[in-house]
Design a protein around this motif. Structure first.
Motif, short mmCIF file in Angstrom:
data_model
loop_
_atom_site.label_atom_id
_atom_site.label_comp_id
_atom_site.label_asym_id
_atom_site.label_seq_id
_atom_site.Cartn_x
_atom_site.Cartn_y
_atom_site.Cartn_z
N ILE A 1 -10.75 1.51 13.43
CA ILE A 1 -10.54 0.89 14.78
C ILE A 1 -11.93 0.76 15.44
O ILE A 1 -12.36 0.07 16.21
N GLY B 1 4.96 5.14 10.84
CA GLY B 1 4.47 3.67 10.20
C GLY B 1 3.16 3.79 10.09
O GLY B 1 2.74 2.81 9.23
N PHE B 2 2.26 4.51 11.01
CA PHE B 2 0.74 4.35 10.67
C PHE B 2 -0.10 5.51 10.18
O PHE B 2 -0.99 5.85 10.05
N LEU C 1 7.41 4.33 3.50
CA LEU C 1 8.26 4.17 4.67
C LEU C 1 9.83 4.06 4.51
O LEU C 1 10.02 3.12 3.65
N PRO C 2 10.45 4.64 5.25
CA PRO C 2 12.06 4.54 5.25
C PRO C 2 12.65 3.12 5.72
O PRO C 2 11.68 2.57 6.55
N ARG D 1 -10.05 9.26 20.74
CA ARG D 1 -10.85 9.39 19.63
C ARG D 1 -10.31 7.96 18.77
O ARG D 1 -9.04 8.09 18.52
N LYS E 1 -4.22 13.68 18.20
CA LYS E 1 -4.67 12.53 18.97
C LYS E 1 -4.01 12.07 20.25
O LYS E 1 -4.71 11.62 21.32
N LYS F 1 -4.50 -9.54 -2.45
CA LYS F 1 -2.84 -9.22 -2.04
C LYS F 1 -2.27 -10.55 -1.65
O LYS F 1 -1.05 -10.82 -1.61
N PRO G 1 -9.97 6.12 15.24
CA PRO G 1 -10.45 6.09 13.60
C PRO G 1 -11.22 5.36 13.28
O PRO G 1 -11.65 4.30 13.88
N ARG H 1 -1.45 2.58 16.61
CA ARG H 1 -2.59 1.90 15.54
C ARG H 1 -3.90 1.98 16.25
O ARG H 1 -4.87 2.37 15.55
N LEU H 2 -4.12 2.23 17.39
CA LEU H 2 -5.51 2.19 18.15
C LEU H 2 -6.06 3.79 17.83
O LEU H 2 -7.27 4.00 17.42
N LEU H 3 -4.94 4.55 17.84
CA LEU H 3 -5.57 6.14 17.87
C LEU H 3 -5.37 7.09 16.73
O LEU H 3 -6.09 7.75 16.11
N VAL H 4 -4.25 6.55 15.59
CA VAL H 4 -4.08 7.44 14.72
C VAL H 4 -4.06 6.88 13.29
O VAL H 4 -3.73 5.98 12.93
N GLY H 5 -5.11 7.57 12.71
CA GLY H 5 -5.33 7.51 11.33
C GLY H 5 -4.52 8.17 10.40
O GLY H 5 -3.84 8.90 11.04
N ILE I 1 3.01 2.09 3.05
CA ILE I 1 4.19 1.25 3.47
C ILE I 1 5.27 1.48 2.49
O ILE I 1 6.31 1.48 2.66
N TYR J 1 8.77 6.42 15.12
CA TYR J 1 8.76 5.34 14.21
C TYR J 1 7.42 4.77 13.92
O TYR J 1 6.79 4.42 12.88
N HIS J 2 6.54 4.60 15.21
CA HIS J 2 5.33 4.02 15.16
C HIS J 2 4.34 5.02 14.35
O HIS J 2 3.47 4.72 13.67
N ARG K 1 -0.32 -5.99 7.89
CA ARG K 1 0.06 -4.77 7.83
C ARG K 1 1.05 -4.29 6.65
O ARG K 1 0.73 -2.99 6.20
N PRO L 1 0.81 -1.19 0.06
CA PRO L 1 0.18 -0.07 -0.01
C PRO L 1 1.04 1.26 -0.02
O PRO L 1 2.07 1.08 0.34
#
Lengths: 372, 372
Positions: B10, A127-128, A13-14, B5, A157, B157, B7, A102-106, A10, A123-124, B102, A7
């Motif tokens: 989630i 990554g998201f 991403l470095p 909040r 967020k 995929k 996304p 992952r839970l909060l960041v779109g 991805i 990094y996270h 992912r 996608p």
């Protein structure tokens, strides 16, 4: 024959990694480090009871660990005076920060941190697909009010704050953090990384209800409990938020030997206190060695000390390289002006002897190389 | 005071978990299981050398593990006749499947699996917003050609295939899989879950170049190596794809005791062969017990046996409940008609004695309850 299709996120991403481990550096150098003081590991090690518990559990490794971590959560709840529903256990704070993001960041969501704070969190976020907003340190402290003001400005967020701070070792009082929380914008969560809090003075952790929905506290067995290689971190927070992690976490991700060790480590307050005492001696030793070499150190509420090399980042990087050349594994801040410092983990007397031997040579070499 | 909040993706996820652990069932029942045969754990345990290696490593737990896993990757490369660059080590196949999804699945992307195959894979696909397409089993085998035809139809995929299969224990030959790969649509990756392959007849794994970009093989120390509680899985695949995981994985996610244990386990071929022999005896024992009770079993290339209870899913669920009531931890397929079976892991003679005692009672109770 074609390969996988990634996608767009991805693909963007470095492939850089947050940290290179000392083992790779050792292979590159062709020799082992003499003193391992770079990753803020606890050289004093875990409680002997934790070691014994892990050894006892080794033959039971054929069983999956309990994915609900009932025993350790009950013990932590008792320790922290909250309920097991306020606790999430996961694969170190690194893994837990990944779950949080992952839970909060779109994609495109804003996140606020300090410029030079924990790279694995960044990094996270990257990554998201989150957008990082970075606030400079103020006087080598993370700038609590500027972080929160930025969060309001960008509708963040998450605000990330390590208290005590890594890599500087500085800290805010729990009261200051509790007060700052009252100014946190609605819908923003404070990710309070307390990896080092057991080393900090009393009052460094805010006195909050575990059900407070505005903050998630991240803690670990990696530092004061001496179990970095076990990968056990935990989050303390409101039960509803904690339950939300069940939607995404790797339920069977925990090692059962590690869980047994953590349970035993948590019960051995005597060893914890001894480690805290030895760590304070280690910090004092680093400060003495620095002073003997004409350098200053920052006050620290952690198991490491930021040694101010007195010049710019290039100079500190040269000193760092000189220490690594001599078999002393250390790391340093990435961002100016904090990168005038090198970060040295509290060592045993034998580690500090090696440091005392190596530092003057590293300084001399750096001065010769970098002087006009 | 408001909370976090989430996304939209989630917020849409169910809070159900892929599997409930036996420990929660034990707490609910107020007693321990007498035989633990539900999670395809290896009751024969790990190599004694692995146990010793883990015990030796316990006191070293204060150090983070090498995030590049050089030692274990080198040993695996040697074992599999590929390079370390073809190997990724991670937190069990569960964790690695999460990374795979992912890495490849954006929101709305298609993924193909069998209806009734591994729920944790489905959990990850749903969790990253992928769209699952499920193909029924054919004759209790995953339907290789139908899976691939569906992949072409929906522009998938990933196609997921467990070989040998879980929960049925059936398998395809490696030659059949290699042939099927030649029909895989471009840009689709076969996620070949070989968790049980060490138990399978020679020729069950396809003879492929590790650099083949169309397939990623997932393996584990949880089953034949008896280290389920260690959380060590690995992926074998093309170096470029393996390297892409570095963009997203939890680099410091591995437990160093577990890595030491895996290295020792891999070296003890004698124990592995003994486990394979004992497991075959265990499967034979289950088949005998089933036959004594008028039931049939499916041939199995794994460490478990699907016992056909001879009626529908409700009947099998009643038999399962009867076994659990008697302290025998077992599980069963979720989807008809495979849910006519219960799935029993190969046990030691003492485990199978308990099963032999409990099964007739469970069958009788189910017949009484469910007969008109």
């Amino acid at each position: 024959m074609t390969g996988p299709r990634y996608p767009a996120l991805i693909a963007s991403l470095p492939s850089t990694v947050p940290f290179v481990g000392p083992e790779l550096q050792e292979r590159a150098r062709g020799m082992r480090f003499q003193a391992r003081l770079g990753a803020n590991e606890n050289v004093f090690g875990p409680s002997p009871f934790a070691v014994a518990a892990m050894q006892d559990e080794a033959a039971e490794i054929w069983k999956y660990a309990d994915p609900s971590h009932l025993d350790l959560k009950a013990a932590l709840a008792d320790h922290l005076r909250c309920t097991p529903q306020n606790i999430l256990i996961g694969e170190g704070i690194d893994g837990l920060l990944g779950y949080l993001v992952r839970l909060l960041v779109g994609q495109g969501d804003a996140v606020v941190t300090s410029d030079g704070a924990y790279p694995t969190f960044n990094y996270h976020v990257t990554g998201f697909g989150g957008v990082l907003h970075k606030i400079p340190y103020t006087g080598d402290h993370e700038d609590l009010s500027a972080l929160i003001a930025k969060a309001a400005e960008v509708d963040a967020k998450i605000v990330y704050l390590a208290n005590p701070d890594n890599p500087m070792g500085t800290w805010h009082s729990g009261a200051a953090i509790a007060a700052a929380l009252d100014t946190l914008p609605d819908g923003c969560v404070l990710a309070l990384d307390e990896a080092y809090v057991e080393f900090a003075p009393e009052g460094t952790t805010p006195d909050l209800d575990a059900e407070d929905p505005r903050v998630l506290r991240f803690r670990t067995f990696s530092k004061a409990y001496g179990m970095a290689g076990a990968r056990i971190g935990y989050v303390v927070g409101a039960a509803e938020t904690i339950k939300a992690f069940d939607r995404i976490r790797n339920h069977f991700g925990m090692n059962r030997i590690a869980l047994a060790g953590a349970l035993a480590a948590l019960g051995d307050t005597e060893w914890l206190n001894e480690v805290i005492r030895l760590t304070a001696e280690g910090r004092d030793g680093i400060a003495r060695i620095a002073k003997d070499n004409g350098l200053t150190t920052l006050p620290s509420a952690t198991n490491f000390v930021a040694v101010d090399c007195g010049r710019d980042g290039d100079f500190a990087r040269a000193v760092l390289a000189g220490l690594i050349d001599q078999g002393v594994f250390v790391r340093m801040p990435f961002v100016a002006p904090q990168d005038r410092c090198i970060r040295i983990s509290a060592g045993r007397p034998e580690d500090l002897e090696i440091l005392a031997e190596a530092l003057p040579k590293a300084l001399l070499a750096a001065r010769i190389t970098l002087n006009p």
